[in-house]
Motif scaffolding. Sequence first.
Motif, mmCIF file in Angstrom:
data_model
loop_
_atom_site.group_PDB
_atom_site.id
_atom_site.type_symbol
_atom_site.label_atom_id
_atom_site.label_comp_id
_atom_site.label_asym_id
_atom_site.label_seq_id
_atom_site.Cartn_x
_atom_site.Cartn_y
_atom_site.Cartn_z
ATOM 1 N N LEU A 174 -15.489 -37.386 -108.985
ATOM 2 C CA LEU A 174 -13.843 -37.849 -109.539
ATOM 3 C C LEU A 174 -12.850 -37.008 -108.494
ATOM 4 O O LEU A 174 -13.665 -35.767 -108.731
ATOM 5 N N ILE A 177 -7.816 -28.571 -113.324
ATOM 6 C CA ILE A 177 -9.476 -30.415 -113.846
ATOM 7 C C ILE A 177 -9.341 -29.183 -115.299
ATOM 8 O O ILE A 177 -9.070 -30.198 -116.017
ATOM 9 N N THR A 180 -8.516 -36.733 -117.352
ATOM 10 C CA THR A 180 -9.779 -36.559 -116.072
ATOM 11 C C THR A 180 -10.524 -35.525 -117.179
ATOM 12 O O THR A 180 -11.969 -35.669 -116.825
ATOM 13 N N ILE A 183 -15.210 -35.987 -117.667
ATOM 14 C CA ILE A 183 -15.706 -35.013 -117.612
ATOM 15 C C ILE A 183 -16.491 -35.006 -119.086
ATOM 16 O O ILE A 183 -17.598 -34.826 -118.088
ATOM 17 N N ILE A 196 -17.164 -32.590 -108.303
ATOM 18 C CA ILE A 196 -15.298 -32.840 -108.342
ATOM 19 C C ILE A 196 -14.951 -33.001 -107.366
ATOM 20 O O ILE A 196 -15.259 -31.350 -106.741
ATOM 21 N N ALA A 233 -11.945 -30.790 -106.191
ATOM 22 C CA ALA A 233 -10.208 -30.649 -107.204
ATOM 23 C C ALA A 233 -9.457 -29.705 -105.907
ATOM 24 O O ALA A 233 -9.777 -29.379 -105.265
ATOM 25 N N ALA A 275 -17.177 -28.329 -109.258
ATOM 26 C CA ALA A 275 -16.117 -29.087 -108.689
ATOM 27 C C ALA A 275 -16.119 -27.903 -107.107
ATOM 28 O O ALA A 275 -16.825 -26.924 -106.714
#
Length: 380
Positions: free
Chosen positions: A4, A10, A16, A20, A32, A34, A47
Amino acid sequence: MIVLIRCNDIISDSRTKKYIDFYEKNGIDYKIIAWDRLGNSERLSNAIYCPTKSKYNQGGFAAVKDRLKWMRFIKNTLFSFKEDLQIHACDLDAAFPAALYKMFSRRKNYLLFDVFDWISDTLYNQGKIISLAFKLMEKFSTKRSDHIIICEPERVKQIPYNIEGRYSVLQNIPSFDTSDFLHDDKRYHFSNNLLTLSYVGSFTQDRCIMELINGAAKGIYNLNIAGYGDKEITERLEQQKESPYIRFYGKVTYTEGLNIMYNSDIIYAMYSKRNPNHLYAAPNKYYEAMFVGKPIITTDGIIVAEKVMSNNMGYSIEESSEALINLMRYVTIEQVKEKSANSSALWAKYEHATEDYLNMVYAKKMGINLSNNHNKEGLQ
């Protein structure tokens, strides 16, 4: 594995967060990518963060340079994975580098383009070269994507390419198992008899936020406001920190933001008709108003205003301080109660929509077999 990609921290991104939560609930393997631009937000364990420091809502060469660094970071990170990927790219600055990766990678990767905003429409006041560059990026990303998500059915009209049979709709609807976290909180109450407006979200000049602050500064209504972004707006709020009518909470979590709205009388969700993208606005606040049972104020002449007025769950006005002040001088507590009841009653239509979409549409498109949480089906 699902990857993602979203160009923010986030934590404060409600759309978003839905994905998750879905991954976590179903034991789905995911990562993720980010961008915590200011470097001061809580870090998520799953992330990978872009290290580039950047400002929000900046323009000019600095903005272009930082975006290019972000896109290069996405490309390099995707190439670092040693397996086929199911990529969920949130908005154009994630979809474009992901589409490039898909084209050059020899793996069997799947790309889902989640269109938060049709970016070229937000560049209505920019030069032709910049606008053309983004239109080409949108065309490339759209053509290379296996599936596209839009926020409202009307938004398909914004996309000038054939996506028939390749898109689905997920509205910006709150997704919670319970509303028990909503509670009466004295921190958000004022010691006067004025109605209280709330705004929770990003600070940009095309959301009529200065007009909102001006009316509260004059004592026409109270204002609970939280968010971050435009420096001028933030400085204006700091100047009003002693005002008995304005409370500024800075950046808050999604549930905190909903509680601020719940403890206010009316939710503010204005847009600018000068921005073509705003004509198709799909604001979280339209559905959040239903969730917390409050009326909403929005911009006259846009799609969301038609929905608000047809359901008698709020007001639509022109984009000016005068229009807002005149409205708030006219609004009564009896009207607020009536429209609040209408707003709350509408929630039954949408409360399971996100869950149904994720289970029945999203899981299929991303190749997720929910009967066996860790066993992915072949890509559809």
